[in-house]
Design an enzyme around this catalytic site. Sequence first.
Site, short mmCIF file in Angstrom:
data_model
loop_
_atom_site.label_atom_id
_atom_site.label_comp_id
_atom_site.label_asym_id
_atom_site.label_seq_id
_atom_site.Cartn_x
_atom_site.Cartn_y
_atom_site.Cartn_z
N SER A 240 -9.70 1.76 2.95
CA SER A 240 -8.85 2.53 2.07
C SER A 240 -7.81 1.72 1.30
O SER A 240 -7.26 2.21 0.31
CB SER A 240 -8.13 3.62 2.87
OG SER A 240 -7.24 3.04 3.80
N SER B 32 -9.77 -0.50 7.16
CA SER B 32 -9.19 -0.40 5.81
C SER B 32 -8.50 -1.65 5.27
O SER B 32 -8.14 -1.67 4.10
CB SER B 32 -8.18 0.75 5.77
OG SER B 32 -8.88 1.95 5.61
N LYS C 47 0.85 -1.20 0.00
CA LYS C 47 0.00 0.00 0.00
C LYS C 47 0.89 1.24 0.00
O LYS C 47 1.89 1.28 0.72
CB LYS C 47 -0.90 -0.03 1.24
CG LYS C 47 -1.92 1.09 1.33
CD LYS C 47 -2.78 0.92 2.59
CE LYS C 47 -3.88 1.96 2.70
NZ LYS C 47 -4.72 1.76 3.91
N1 GLN Z 1 -12.93 4.19 6.42
C1 GLN Z 1 -12.35 4.64 7.66
C2 GLN Z 1 -11.93 6.07 7.52
O1 GLN Z 1 -12.24 6.64 6.54
C3 GLN Z 1 -11.18 3.77 8.01
C4 GLN Z 1 -9.98 4.04 7.19
C5 GLN Z 1 -8.81 3.20 7.58
O2 GLN Z 1 -8.93 2.18 8.24
N2 GLN Z 1 -7.64 3.70 7.23
O3 GLN Z 1 -11.32 6.63 8.37
#
Ligand code: GLN
Length: 486
Positions: A156, A180, A81
């Site tokens: 994400s 994410s 990532k």
């Molecule tokens: N979707 C969540 C957010 O927008 C979690 C994102 C993540 O785990 N990095 O913060």
Amino acid sequence: MSADLTELSAVRLAEIVRSGEAGAEAVALAHFARLERLEPTVKAFLVVTKDRALSQARAVDEKRRKGGALGALAGVPIAIKDNLQVEGVETTCASNILKGHVAAYDATAVARLKAADAVLIGKTNLDEFAMGSSTENSAFQKTTNPWDPARVPGGSSGGSAAAVAARMVPLALGSDTGGSIRQPAAFCGVVGLKPTYGRVSRYGLVAFASSLDQVGPFSRTVADAALALSVIGGRDPMDATSARREPPPAALSVPKDLKGLRVGLPREYFIAGIDPEVETAVRAAVEVLRGLGATIKDVSLPHTKYAVSTYYILAPSEASANLARFDGVRYGASDRTAKTLEESYELTRGGGFGPEVKRRIMLGTYALSSGYYDAYYAKAQRVRTLMAVDFKEAFSEVDLIACPTTPTPPFRFGEKTEDPVAMYLSDVFTIPSNLAGNASLSIPCGLTAAGLPLGLQLISDVFGETKLLSAASAFEAVRPFPALKD
Ligand code: GLN
């Protein structure tokens, strides 16, 4: 090797590279051939580092030829990532503000993969600074779901999930702050593991919310997730929050049944509003666990209803502090038209960050400001403690918790982009484990009538990964889940 190398697991690939049945270079080339065919549609990668990968692979083959012992991930192609540092490669976090920022060092998780003789294929797309649940917040491109290109891969870590699902790589790293890893794993029909907070070093992970962030693997099999965790986990002096605990063993022993395992179903997770196909698939998966001998009982996590609001105070607060460093002076983009230092900050940050990142910085700055700190930040910290206590109490009665990973199947592009709260609710079932620090994973458990993947989430107590992974592997051995056709 006649079988397609891209169909093999990481465990199997490492075996055949170690035994010499296939070379690391051949393994890498097979994956690049598939990647080059599918990537124009999937768009999982922000950068593909083919030359570096092929020279890494040749070095692995050379080491073997010279009689050197190969590592646990010998020749296994891995995607990273793009919020993890890989020395000499750009780290953008899918943000314009970091364009041109070349990493000066390897994240610890990345360094450990390299030391285990893995081959790094490239950096994957994400929501800008890992803020989002669909990867639509990337400043650069939209990654599509390999099961249906009209739908999002989740986020994400959408690029990592899609790359593994599309068999461009058997293994990828992501990060999970509120879901994410698990949410895109569920959407893409792969395994995603969020380790216990402190299990994997965060050194070299660009910080979003430091008290919640964890690095973890995506894979197509549970054994591959276990192998990856054994390589990347463990104490690292560069991250004071990394735990002094040995990671679980590389080779997972798959139990033939789950007799004696107590599995809790949290009342608060089977709520109105959850998609009926999700609920049906998860309940069927729970019956599979019962069929394997597990005892199923109801448990309660009474503070669940506060999870999303607590997270959206704490995560943006930490983000507003962490992102202050991107000021146009030290990293990446800098607006050169500014006349004063202050104007330079304004122009660089105003032009460099996308709308969701700005929303989080504003939310966090507000929650931390004098006069509001006690009402928001301090209160959210207290609720976070109550949620951790909820889990502690539940884990005095059960070994694992089973629930949906996401309230809905993968959604369409644009479906939630106009409504941030609808997007935030995608993580209603994953956020509690980040707030409490527990380990949890998502494993595919079925398809919708339209053929979209669904995920079962299993949650363990902190440092319960061995129990978590072995129960998941027993489920995997008997669960009904088809391979992606292409
Ligand atoms: N979707 C969540 C957010 O927008 C979690 C994102 C993540 O785990 N990095 O913060």
